[in-house]
Design a protein around this motif. Structure first.
Motif, PDB file in Angstrom:
ATOM      1  N   ALA A 202      -5.676 -10.095  -7.125  1.00 27.13           N
ATOM      2  CA  ALA A 202      -6.880  -9.400  -6.660  1.00 27.13           C
ATOM      3  C   ALA A 202      -6.571  -8.549  -5.431  1.00 27.13           C
ATOM      4  N   ILE A 203      -5.743  -9.083  -4.531  1.00 25.17           N
ATOM      5  CA  ILE A 203      -5.373  -8.322  -3.331  1.00 25.17           C
ATOM      6  C   ILE A 203      -4.621  -7.057  -3.720  1.00 25.17           C
ATOM      7  N   LEU A 204      -3.740  -7.155  -4.707  1.00 24.59           N
ATOM      8  CA  LEU A 204      -2.981  -5.987  -5.162  1.00 24.59           C
ATOM      9  C   LEU A 204      -3.906  -4.941  -5.788  1.00 24.59           C
ATOM     10  N   VAL A 205      -4.892  -5.398  -6.556  1.00 28.35           N
ATOM     11  CA  VAL A 205      -5.878  -4.465  -7.127  1.00 28.35           C
ATOM     12  C   VAL A 205      -6.662  -3.780  -6.010  1.00 28.35           C
ATOM     13  N   GLY A 206      -7.058  -4.568  -5.019  1.00 30.59           N
ATOM     14  CA  GLY A 206      -7.774  -3.997  -3.885  1.00 30.59           C
ATOM     15  C   GLY A 206      -6.927  -3.002  -3.121  1.00 30.59           C
ATOM     16  N   GLU A 207      -5.640  -3.275  -3.028  1.00 31.92           N
ATOM     17  CA  GLU A 207      -4.744  -2.363  -2.323  1.00 31.92           C
ATOM     18  C   GLU A 207      -4.602  -1.039  -3.064  1.00 31.92           C
ATOM     19  N   LEU A 208      -4.657  -1.095  -4.393  1.00 34.70           N
ATOM     20  CA  LEU A 208      -4.651   0.146  -5.175  1.00 34.70           C
ATOM     21  C   LEU A 208      -5.901   0.965  -4.870  1.00 34.70           C
ATOM     22  N   CYS A 209      -7.040   0.304  -4.744  1.00 31.63           N
ATOM     23  CA  CYS A 209      -8.280   0.998  -4.359  1.00 31.63           C
ATOM     24  C   CYS A 209      -8.135   1.633  -2.983  1.00 31.63           C
ATOM     25  N   TYR A 210      -7.527   0.883  -2.071  1.00 26.79           N
ATOM     26  CA  TYR A 210      -7.311   1.372  -0.710  1.00 26.79           C
ATOM     27  C   TYR A 210      -6.463   2.643  -0.717  1.00 26.79           C
ATOM     28  N   CYS A 211      -5.410   2.646  -1.527  1.00 31.44           N
ATOM     29  CA  CYS A 211      -4.510   3.800  -1.580  1.00 31.44           C
ATOM     30  C   CYS A 211      -5.212   5.028  -2.155  1.00 31.44           C
ATOM     31  N   CYS A 212      -6.000   4.809  -3.209  1.00 27.12           N
ATOM     32  CA  CYS A 212      -6.777   5.919  -3.769  1.00 27.12           C
ATOM     33  C   CYS A 212      -7.743   6.464  -2.722  1.00 27.12           C
ATOM     34  N   GLY A 213      -8.371   5.565  -1.981  1.00 30.97           N
ATOM     35  CA  GLY A 213      -9.292   5.994  -0.936  1.00 30.97           C
ATOM     36  C   GLY A 213      -8.603   6.740   0.185  1.00 30.97           C
ATOM     37  N   ALA A 214      -7.386   6.288   0.558  1.00 26.59           N
ATOM     38  CA  ALA A 214      -6.645   6.950   1.629  1.00 26.59           C
ATOM     39  C   ALA A 214      -6.254   8.367   1.239  1.00 26.59           C
ATOM     40  N   LEU A 215      -5.792   8.542  -0.008  1.00 27.18           N
ATOM     41  CA  LEU A 215      -5.420   9.875  -0.479  1.00 27.18           C
ATOM     42  C   LEU A 215      -6.647  10.777  -0.592  1.00 27.18           C
TER      43      LEU A 215
ATOM     44  N   PHE B 124       3.317  10.045  -9.798  1.00 29.22           N
ATOM     45  CA  PHE B 124       2.938  10.043 -11.211  1.00 29.22           C
ATOM     46  C   PHE B 124       1.567  10.666 -11.488  1.00 29.22           C
ATOM     47  N   VAL B 125       0.685  10.667 -10.500  1.00 26.35           N
ATOM     48  CA  VAL B 125      -0.644  11.247 -10.705  1.00 26.35           C
ATOM     49  C   VAL B 125      -0.717  12.662 -10.137  1.00 26.35           C
ATOM     50  N   LEU B 126      -0.250  12.819  -8.892  1.00 26.82           N
ATOM     51  CA  LEU B 126      -0.301  14.131  -8.248  1.00 26.82           C
ATOM     52  C   LEU B 126       0.934  14.982  -8.548  1.00 26.82           C
ATOM     53  N   ARG B 127       1.907  14.393  -9.255  1.00 25.88           N
ATOM     54  CA  ARG B 127       3.122  15.111  -9.693  1.00 25.88           C
ATOM     55  C   ARG B 127       3.943  15.658  -8.530  1.00 25.88           C
ATOM     56  N   MET B 128       4.010  14.887  -7.459  1.00 27.25           N
ATOM     57  CA  MET B 128       4.837  15.284  -6.332  1.00 27.25           C
ATOM     58  C   MET B 128       6.250  14.750  -6.533  1.00 27.25           C
TER      59      MET B 128
ATOM     60  N   GLY C 232       0.795  -1.233   0.000  1.00 30.15           N
ATOM     61  CA  GLY C 232       0.000   0.000   0.000  1.00 30.15           C
ATOM     62  C   GLY C 232       0.824   1.279   0.000  1.00 30.15           C
ATOM     63  N   PRO C 233       1.790   1.435   0.917  1.00 29.58           N
ATOM     64  CA  PRO C 233       2.581   2.667   0.929  1.00 29.58           C
ATOM     65  C   PRO C 233       3.353   2.901  -0.366  1.00 29.58           C
ATOM     66  N   ILE C 234       3.816   1.813  -1.013  1.00 25.00           N
ATOM     67  CA  ILE C 234       4.506   1.962  -2.292  1.00 25.00           C
ATOM     68  C   ILE C 234       3.539   2.502  -3.336  1.00 25.00           C
ATOM     69  N   MET C 235       2.327   1.978  -3.359  1.00 25.02           N
ATOM     70  CA  MET C 235       1.334   2.446  -4.326  1.00 25.02           C
ATOM     71  C   MET C 235       0.946   3.895  -4.065  1.00 25.02           C
ATOM     72  N   ILE C 236       0.848   4.265  -2.778  1.00 24.30           N
ATOM     73  CA  ILE C 236       0.551   5.656  -2.450  1.00 24.30           C
ATOM     74  C   ILE C 236       1.648   6.561  -2.983  1.00 24.30           C
ATOM     75  N   LEU C 237       2.899   6.146  -2.798  1.00 26.21           N
ATOM     76  CA  LEU C 237       4.026   6.938  -3.303  1.00 26.21           C
ATOM     77  C   LEU C 237       3.963   7.076  -4.819  1.00 26.21           C
ATOM     78  N   MET C 238       3.657   5.987  -5.512  1.00 26.12           N
ATOM     79  CA  MET C 238       3.581   6.038  -6.980  1.00 26.12           C
ATOM     80  C   MET C 238       2.439   6.935  -7.433  1.00 26.12           C
TER      81      MET C 238
END
Length: 301
Positions: A152-165, A109-113, A99-105
């Motif tokens: 599937a867990i990795l896809v769900g974790e991407l959803c989690y990261c989007c939700g956290a942000l 790449f999306v928020l341009r930080m 999750g934290p790696i996906m948040i960083l990405m």
């Protein structure tokens, strides 16, 4: 208080993976179980806050609650509950540690930080750890369902990261609302979506939910996992940032692996152990800069 609540979140979330596994193995329908868990937990929390006049019914009808519920609850737990039919609770916890790696990405790449070379190295290392976890199992047993479950867990974790942000923006948008009320509202929305998914995809035998294992799992996940754990997580997001609370994923996999081995007879090979170490090391490296900045800001205050 922040550190104590953070450690409590680590302990709670480290045990919820096994609780999910116990319920699923007891033949509880995964989507229905997840939906019931979050809908009931959210309803109790929100009702209590309304009684205390700390929440308004209008909050439930805001699109922000629906979007947050899709990310933090529906997308994350529909995939996790389904996947734990095929994946051990320990491996599910380790994959969730990405999750934290996906948040960083997403931030890069999306928020341009801006990011650092160490963070990029951490992302590559974390990805390598996932490969080490997945490929040997596929090569040895050819278990396609296991690999699909992991994906599937990795896809769900991407959803989690989007939700956290996104939840951080929602908290700022509703400064007068309690973080616990916001969390309860999104759990109601996400839980309702899970129940709708279950209605169209599962045959629910209500009797299966009353077996000791299924009922115990559901009760633990409603009270401890959702009402306590997720409320503390949302509180931590409000008090810090989306990155720091998500670092529970560094510690909880180790707790989940230990609990799974000791109490449920799950096994760990040396290859699995190597993959676990690499994933967690990569995750720490990826977010080390953010953690240092957070600690410096806290010292300045």
């Amino acid at each position: 208080m922040i550190i104590f609540n953070y450690l409590l979140v680590c302990l709670i979330f480290g045990t919820t993976f096994l609780a999910i596994k116990v319920g699923v193995d007891a033949s509880a329908p995964p989507f229905f179980s997840a939906g019931l868990r979050f809908f009931i937990a959210g309803l109790i929390l929100f009702g209590w806050l309304m009684w205390k006049k700390k929440a308004s019914l209008a909050l439930l009808f805001r699109k922000e609650m629906l979007l947050t519920g899709i990310g933090l609850t529906f997308g994350t737990f529909s995939t996790l509950y389904w996947a734990e039919q095929y994946v051990s609770s320990g491996i599910a916890a380790v994959l969730s540690a990405t999750g934290p790696i996906m948040i960083l990405m997403l931030q890069t790449f999306v928020l341009r930080m801006k990011t650092t070379a160490l963070s990029v190295f951490g992302c590559i290392l974390g990805f390598a750890g996932i490969v080490i976890l997945l490929l040997p199992q596929l090569a040895v047993s050819g278990n396609i369902a296991w690999v699909i479950g992991c994906a599937a867990i990795l896809v769900g974790e991407l959803c989690y990261c989007c939700g956290a942000l996104y939840s951080k923006r929602v908290i700022q948008q509703f400064p007068e609302a309690s973080p616990i009320a916001l969390n309860a509202a999104q759990m109601i929305c996400g839980g309702l979506l899970l129940l709708i998914l279950s209605f169209f995809t599962e045959h629910v035998d209500v009797q299966s939910l009353f077996s000791p294992k299924a009922a115990g799992s559901l009760l633990y996940l409603i009270v401890i996992g959702s009402m306590v754990g997720h409320s503390l997580f949302y509180w931590l997001v409000a008090k810090t940032n989306p990155v720091f609370p998500a670092t529970w994923l560094y510690i909880s996999p180790l707790i989940a692996l230990a609990v799974g081995v000791v109490f449920y007879g799950e096994t760990i090979t040396w290859v699995t152990a190597a993959g676990v170490v690499i994933v967690i090391t990569g995750t720490v490296c990826a977010n080390l800069h953010s953690l240092k900045q957070l600690m410096q800001r806290r010292k300045a205050v």
